[in-house]
Design a protein around this motif. Structure first.
Motif, PDB file in Angstrom:
ATOM      1  N   ASP B 151       0.810  -1.225   0.000  1.00  0.00           N
ATOM      2  CA  ASP B 151       0.000   0.000   0.000  1.00  0.00           C
ATOM      3  C   ASP B 151       0.844   1.276   0.000  1.00  0.00           C
ATOM      4  N   GLY B 152       1.776   1.355   0.925  1.00  0.00           N
ATOM      5  CA  GLY B 152       2.620   2.545   0.999  1.00  0.00           C
ATOM      6  C   GLY B 152       3.439   2.717  -0.275  1.00  0.00           C
ATOM      7  N   THR B 173      -9.710  -8.394  -4.169  1.00  0.00           N
ATOM      8  CA  THR B 173      -8.560  -7.895  -3.409  1.00  0.00           C
ATOM      9  C   THR B 173      -8.303  -6.435  -3.756  1.00  0.00           C
ATOM     10  N   HIS B 174      -8.429  -6.128  -5.062  1.00  0.00           N
ATOM     11  CA  HIS B 174      -8.126  -4.766  -5.495  1.00  0.00           C
ATOM     12  C   HIS B 174      -9.172  -3.782  -4.976  1.00  0.00           C
ATOM     13  N   ALA B 175     -10.443  -4.201  -4.935  1.00  0.00           N
ATOM     14  CA  ALA B 175     -11.496  -3.318  -4.418  1.00  0.00           C
ATOM     15  C   ALA B 175     -11.189  -2.939  -2.970  1.00  0.00           C
ATOM     16  N   ARG B 180      -8.733   1.081   1.040  1.00  0.00           N
ATOM     17  CA  ARG B 180      -7.670   1.451   1.984  1.00  0.00           C
ATOM     18  C   ARG B 180      -6.896   2.678   1.495  1.00  0.00           C
ATOM     19  N   LEU B 181      -6.531   2.661   0.196  1.00  0.00           N
ATOM     20  CA  LEU B 181      -5.725   3.773  -0.331  1.00  0.00           C
ATOM     21  C   LEU B 181      -6.530   5.067  -0.328  1.00  0.00           C
ATOM     22  N   SER B 182      -7.811   4.946  -0.622  1.00  0.00           N
ATOM     23  CA  SER B 182      -8.687   6.109  -0.622  1.00  0.00           C
ATOM     24  C   SER B 182      -8.774   6.695   0.794  1.00  0.00           C
ATOM     25  N   ALA B 183      -8.862   5.809   1.791  1.00  0.00           N
ATOM     26  CA  ALA B 183      -8.901   6.267   3.184  1.00  0.00           C
ATOM     27  C   ALA B 183      -7.600   6.977   3.563  1.00  0.00           C
TER      28      ALA B 183
END
Lengths: 112, 230
Positions: B151-152, B173-175, B180-183
């Motif tokens: 993610d990072g 998994t991508h959804a 997470r990335l949006s958060a």
């Protein structure tokens, strides 16, 4: 490391190094292509005054002829625009077997 | 070519900055444009167009022929995850001319025995990535499947505007990853740039086949005309 993406990196470095070590150096660059040319515009070849060369402008078809012309450019200092293709009268000797045509600009490194 | 032009050109290339040499073919007259000099050039529009495509070409302007030689930096590939797919992808990418680096904090994976000759950094992406100077000439591939690692790294790739960003994982998994990335503040436009599930749909099953599908997708992104950013 062999590189098909951007092998001109090494070629331009070699051009500078060869020139700095006192050799006469020429650069030959594909500037135009028609039909199925083996290497795209921007592909280049560096040649020194001993006839040593690195890189390619056609994948082997016309390099010999380009080196000969480059030696002349090194001694004269005047750039040349060469054309190779099946329409050439010299096609049997140095034509492109793939049927394309390329134009190659040959220039001396360190020209005034 | 004047020696000053060759030296300046090599300096720009070494710094991974794009540069353009324009040659008037009849006379051999030449000029070098660094990235910040393009806008002031009479051929700026043509130069920008060719630079976007990473292509060199001869054009006609002002009744003369000009060869525009585009020198775009060598493409890099950064792979997050010293996994089975990477063992094939790394040498494949090198054959295609990419400078490849693999990052994986798990030392059992990131071992030189598994990746002969490939630069490996056995550290977390937040430590490993900044010195790598990831840029828009970088293909960025996240393959660990582990959010703690991927993610990072993906956020870093988005911030650096890599020309290709791909992440391993199913649609499901991508959804979850997108949530997470949006958060963490990634915009919808940014998230849309991530290729996932990764790779062209060629029915790849084995790690080697998946590596081929990834490499093909990256090549398409690099070489096919892309819609211009609005």
């Amino acid at each position: 490391m062999p590189s098909t993406l951007d092998r001109d990196d090494d070629i331009l470095q070699a051009a500078q190094q060869w020139h700095q070590s006192g050799r006469g150096v020429a650069l030959a660059t594909v500037v135009e292509t028609w039909g199925s040319a083996p290497r795209p515009a921007g592909s280049s070849l560096v040649i020194n005054d001993e006839g040593v060369f690195l890189g390619s402008v056609s994948g082997g078809c016309v390099e010999g002829a380009v080196v000969t012309e480059a030696l002349e450019v090194i001694s004269s200092g005047t750039p040349k625009l060469l054309e190779f293709g099946v329409a050439d009268e010299t096609a049997w000797q140095v034509g492109l077997s793939c049927g394309g045509t390329i134009r190659v600009f040959v220039e001396k490194v360190g020209a005034p | 070519m004047k020696l000053e032009i060759l030296q300046a050109l090599n300096a720009e290339r070494a710094a991974r900055r794009p540069a353009v040499v324009i040659t008037e073919l009849a006379s051999g007259a030449q000029r070098l444009l660094t990235a910040d000099q393009i806008d002031g050039d009479p051929l700026a529009a043509e130069v920008h167009k060719l630079l976007r495509m990473g292509k060199s070409a001869t054009i006609e302007a002002e009744g003369r022929k000009w060869f525009i030689h585009v020198h775009a930096p060598t493409a890099k590939m950064v792979i997050i995850g010293a996994v089975h797919i990477s063992q094939v992808l790394a040498p494949l990418a090198r054959t295609l001319g990419y400078d490849v680096t693999i990052v994986d904090p798990r030392t059992a994976f990131a071992s030189a025995e598994r990746f002969p000759g490939v630069p490996l950094i056995a550290d977390w992406p937040d430590v490993a990535l900044p010195p790598l100077q990831v840029d828009r000439y970088t293909a960025f591939v996240a393959l660990t499947h582990d959010p703690k690692i991927d993610d990072g790294a993906l956020l870093h790739a988005l911030a650096q505007n890599c020309f290709y960003i791909g992440a391993l994982g199913s649609k499901k998994t991508h959804a979850k990853r997108l949530d997470r990335l949006s958060a963490q503040g990634a915009s919808a436009a940014d998230l849309a740039k991530i290729h996932a599930p990764i790779g062209l749909a060629i029915g790849a099953v084995s790690p080697a086949e998946i590596a081929v599908s990834i490499m093909a997708e990256i090549t398409a992104q690099l070489r096919l005309p892309q819609p211009l950013p609005s």
